[in-house]
Design a protein around this motif. Structure first.
Motif, PDB file in Angstrom:
ATOM      1  N   ILE A  19       0.881  -1.159  -0.058  1.00 13.68           N
ATOM      2  CA  ILE A  19      -0.088   0.064  -0.189  1.00 13.68           C
ATOM      3  C   ILE A  19       0.840   1.298   0.076  1.00 13.68           C
ATOM      4  O   ILE A  19       0.463   2.311  -0.634  1.00 13.68           O
ATOM      5  CB  ILE A  19      -1.206   0.131   1.107  1.00 13.68           C
ATOM      6  N   TYR A  20       2.091   1.095   0.504  1.00  9.80           N
ATOM      7  CA  TYR A  20       3.150   2.085   0.509  1.00  9.80           C
ATOM      8  C   TYR A  20       3.454   2.571  -0.892  1.00  9.80           C
ATOM      9  O   TYR A  20       3.482   3.647  -1.460  1.00  9.80           O
ATOM     10  CB  TYR A  20       4.322   1.899   1.293  1.00  9.80           C
ATOM     11  N   PHE A  21       3.658   1.372  -1.744  1.00 10.02           N
ATOM     12  CA  PHE A  21       3.952   1.739  -3.151  1.00 10.02           C
ATOM     13  C   PHE A  21       2.763   2.301  -3.672  1.00 10.02           C
ATOM     14  O   PHE A  21       2.743   3.287  -4.698  1.00 10.02           O
ATOM     15  CB  PHE A  21       4.123   0.380  -3.736  1.00 10.02           C
ATOM     16  N   GLU A  23       0.340   4.027  -2.668  1.00 10.17           N
ATOM     17  CA  GLU A  23      -0.157   5.716  -2.369  1.00 10.17           C
ATOM     18  C   GLU A  23       0.876   6.439  -2.985  1.00 10.17           C
ATOM     19  O   GLU A  23       0.557   7.531  -3.649  1.00 10.17           O
ATOM     20  CB  GLU A  23       0.093   5.788  -0.934  1.00 10.17           C
ATOM     21  N   LYS A  24       2.159   6.156  -3.320  1.00 11.43           N
ATOM     22  CA  LYS A  24       2.925   6.870  -4.067  1.00 11.43           C
ATOM     23  C   LYS A  24       2.722   6.950  -5.410  1.00 11.43           C
ATOM     24  O   LYS A  24       2.798   7.965  -6.219  1.00 11.43           O
ATOM     25  CB  LYS A  24       4.575   6.122  -3.937  1.00 11.43           C
ATOM     26  N   LYS A  25       2.265   5.752  -6.026  1.00 13.43           N
ATOM     27  CA  LYS A  25       1.723   5.878  -7.301  1.00 13.43           C
ATOM     28  C   LYS A  25       0.525   6.693  -7.523  1.00 13.43           C
ATOM     29  O   LYS A  25       0.436   7.298  -8.504  1.00 13.43           O
ATOM     30  CB  LYS A  25       1.558   4.307  -7.915  1.00 13.43           C
ATOM     31  N   ILE A  26      -0.225   6.732  -6.589  1.00 15.44           N
ATOM     32  CA  ILE A  26      -1.505   7.226  -6.602  1.00 15.44           C
ATOM     33  C   ILE A  26      -1.267   8.823  -6.451  1.00 15.44           C
ATOM     34  O   ILE A  26      -1.624   9.845  -7.493  1.00 15.44           O
ATOM     35  CB  ILE A  26      -2.641   6.849  -5.506  1.00 15.44           C
ATOM     36  N   LEU A  27      -0.306   9.313  -5.558  1.00 21.68           N
ATOM     37  CA  LEU A  27       0.285  10.719  -5.572  1.00 21.68           C
ATOM     38  C   LEU A  27       0.835  11.053  -6.958  1.00 21.68           C
ATOM     39  O   LEU A  27       0.625  12.253  -7.256  1.00 21.68           O
ATOM     40  CB  LEU A  27       1.403  10.770  -4.394  1.00 21.68           C
ATOM     41  N   ALA A  28       1.560  10.323  -7.584  1.00 29.91           N
ATOM     42  CA  ALA A  28       2.130  10.648  -8.893  1.00 29.91           C
ATOM     43  C   ALA A  28       1.101  10.846 -10.121  1.00 29.91           C
ATOM     44  O   ALA A  28       1.093  11.363 -11.053  1.00 29.91           O
ATOM     45  CB  ALA A  28       3.159   9.785  -9.344  1.00 29.91           C
ATOM     46  N   THR A  29      -0.147  10.058  -9.736  1.00 30.04           N
ATOM     47  CA  THR A  29      -1.210   9.995 -10.930  1.00 30.04           C
ATOM     48  C   THR A  29      -2.102  11.009 -10.638  1.00 30.04           C
ATOM     49  O   THR A  29      -2.782  11.452 -11.741  1.00 30.04           O
ATOM     50  CB  THR A  29      -1.741   8.550 -10.729  1.00 30.04           C
ATOM     51  N   ILE A  79      -2.356  -1.938  -8.280  1.00 32.63           N
ATOM     52  CA  ILE A  79      -2.459  -0.620  -8.278  1.00 32.63           C
ATOM     53  C   ILE A  79      -1.842  -0.093  -9.807  1.00 32.63           C
ATOM     54  O   ILE A  79      -2.464   0.800 -10.597  1.00 32.63           O
ATOM     55  CB  ILE A  79      -1.896   0.322  -7.222  1.00 32.63           C
ATOM     56  N   VAL A  80      -0.897  -0.928 -10.314  1.00 33.14           N
ATOM     57  CA  VAL A  80      -0.197  -0.580 -11.530  1.00 33.14           C
ATOM     58  C   VAL A  80      -1.358  -0.831 -12.544  1.00 33.14           C
ATOM     59  O   VAL A  80      -1.690   0.068 -13.487  1.00 33.14           O
ATOM     60  CB  VAL A  80       1.055  -1.325 -11.948  1.00 33.14           C
ATOM     61  N   GLY A  81      -2.071  -1.975 -12.346  1.00 39.80           N
ATOM     62  CA  GLY A  81      -3.058  -2.091 -13.448  1.00 39.80           C
ATOM     63  C   GLY A  81      -4.196  -1.232 -13.364  1.00 39.80           C
ATOM     64  O   GLY A  81      -4.799  -0.808 -14.384  1.00 39.80           O
TER      65      GLY A  81
ATOM     66  N   ALA B  78      -6.593  -4.285 -14.344  1.00 37.94           N
ATOM     67  CA  ALA B  78      -6.707  -4.017 -13.043  1.00 37.94           C
ATOM     68  C   ALA B  78      -6.772  -5.422 -12.206  1.00 37.94           C
ATOM     69  O   ALA B  78      -6.147  -5.686 -11.308  1.00 37.94           O
ATOM     70  CB  ALA B  78      -7.860  -3.367 -12.576  1.00 37.94           C
ATOM     71  N   ILE B  79      -7.591  -6.365 -12.969  1.00 37.53           N
ATOM     72  CA  ILE B  79      -7.974  -7.348 -12.201  1.00 37.53           C
ATOM     73  C   ILE B  79      -6.536  -8.612 -12.662  1.00 37.53           C
ATOM     74  O   ILE B  79      -6.310  -9.344 -11.805  1.00 37.53           O
ATOM     75  CB  ILE B  79      -9.110  -8.180 -13.141  1.00 37.53           C
ATOM     76  N   VAL B  80      -5.970  -8.361 -13.721  1.00 40.51           N
ATOM     77  CA  VAL B  80      -4.650  -9.149 -13.723  1.00 40.51           C
ATOM     78  C   VAL B  80      -3.724  -8.744 -12.778  1.00 40.51           C
ATOM     79  O   VAL B  80      -3.248  -9.600 -12.133  1.00 40.51           O
ATOM     80  CB  VAL B  80      -4.066  -8.761 -15.332  1.00 40.51           C
ATOM     81  N   GLY B  81      -3.540  -7.406 -12.431  1.00 42.08           N
ATOM     82  CA  GLY B  81      -2.736  -7.163 -11.418  1.00 42.08           C
ATOM     83  C   GLY B  81      -3.189  -7.677 -10.146  1.00 42.08           C
ATOM     84  O   GLY B  81      -2.354  -8.266  -9.152  1.00 42.08           O
ATOM     85  N   ILE B  82      -4.515  -7.302  -9.591  1.00 43.09           N
ATOM     86  CA  ILE B  82      -4.838  -8.050  -8.405  1.00 43.09           C
ATOM     87  C   ILE B  82      -5.037  -9.591  -8.417  1.00 43.09           C
ATOM     88  O   ILE B  82      -4.610 -10.027  -7.189  1.00 43.09           O
ATOM     89  CB  ILE B  82      -6.420  -7.791  -8.188  1.00 43.09           C
TER      90      ILE B  82
END
Lengths: 166, 166
Positions: A19-21, A23-29, A79-81, B78-82
């Motif tokens: 979730i730390y990863f 949140e950082k990804k979300i902050l960048a997005t 979160i990447v997906g 998304a579902i691929v990642g999850i």
């Protein structure tokens, strides 16, 4: 404890890194989503959540400290997906009247992922007796739920405005 | 309608293809999760949801029919990642007492993704006046919420059992 015998402590720590990863990804997005948003209301919601996300990252760092670990991010495929789907919407619906609806949907998928993760971490923090971590995680969960509700309200009001204009 | 001017109808159709892919991916994943589960209760929950998922796929095919489209799946990152995260848990926590907790968390992340997607599709179906689609999607959303709640109950009861055993 043998290296093979992973415990709930390990699972808590691994999920915290995840979730730390995220949140950082979300902050960048979020700045990209704010820039893409057509309505002022949606842009403002993304900007508000960007500020909240910064605080949430700070809270996660306090949770790491509470379990005597250094803050560490581990790639979160989910979160990447989810954010890739949002990027696709921004590209495919650029200039379309449906763009904001797509951005809202993408943002709500992000919120639901976070709600699920924080809910899980809270249950484990309770079980592990991590009182300090618990209250930090609960504070963030409430913010995520409030963000999701705010996005639902924006979606409803956009629908009503379009209905009135029709 | 020009090909460039994507509308809410397109967004609804695109998102339908996304969740159709997701449900099929989930259907393929659930037997693996059921096999991996340590507790009978969790295994039974996954098996029950597998049967529901088959019905949900059938309902999505009816939604495609309701908008005069052929059922078509579009890769849902998304579902691929999850589900990749779930596969990682199964591998890394194999034989660990925390495996079921990890499987529960993975399954709840899936449920929350679906809850978010069906919520969005329902809002759009309302706006687009798609009555038949609406009731099919609402039926599935209720099932997903019930599954998420059932998983939360299993997580709680597992925690209580461990607390009593301690």
């Amino acid at each position: 404890m043998a290296k093979e015998a992973k415990t709930l402590d390990d699972l808590f720590h691994d999920t915290l890194k995840d979730i730390y990863f995220a949140e950082k990804k979300i902050l960048a997005t979020l700045p990209k989503m704010a820039k893409a948003a057509q309505s002022e209301e949606l842009r403002a919601a993304f900007e508000k959540h960007e500020a909240e996300t910064e605080e949430q990252i700070g809270r996660l760092e306090q949770v790491f400290a509470a379990i005597d670990k250094k803050p560490q991010a581990k790639t979160c495929d989910a979160i990447v997906g989810i954010t890739e789907e949002g990027a696709e919407i921004m590209k495919e619906y650029k200039g379309s009247p449906a763009l904001d609806a797509g951005l809202l949907a993408a943002a709500q998928a992000v919120e639901h992922y976070e709600i699920s993760r924080y809910g899980t971490l809270i249950a484990w923090a309770e079980e592990l007796g991590l009182e300090d971590a618990l209250s930090l995680l609960e504070e963030t969960l409430e913010e995520e739920k409030a963000t999701d509700e705010a996005l639902t309200e924006i979606a409803k009001s956009a629908i009503n405005q379009q209905a009135e204009a029709a």
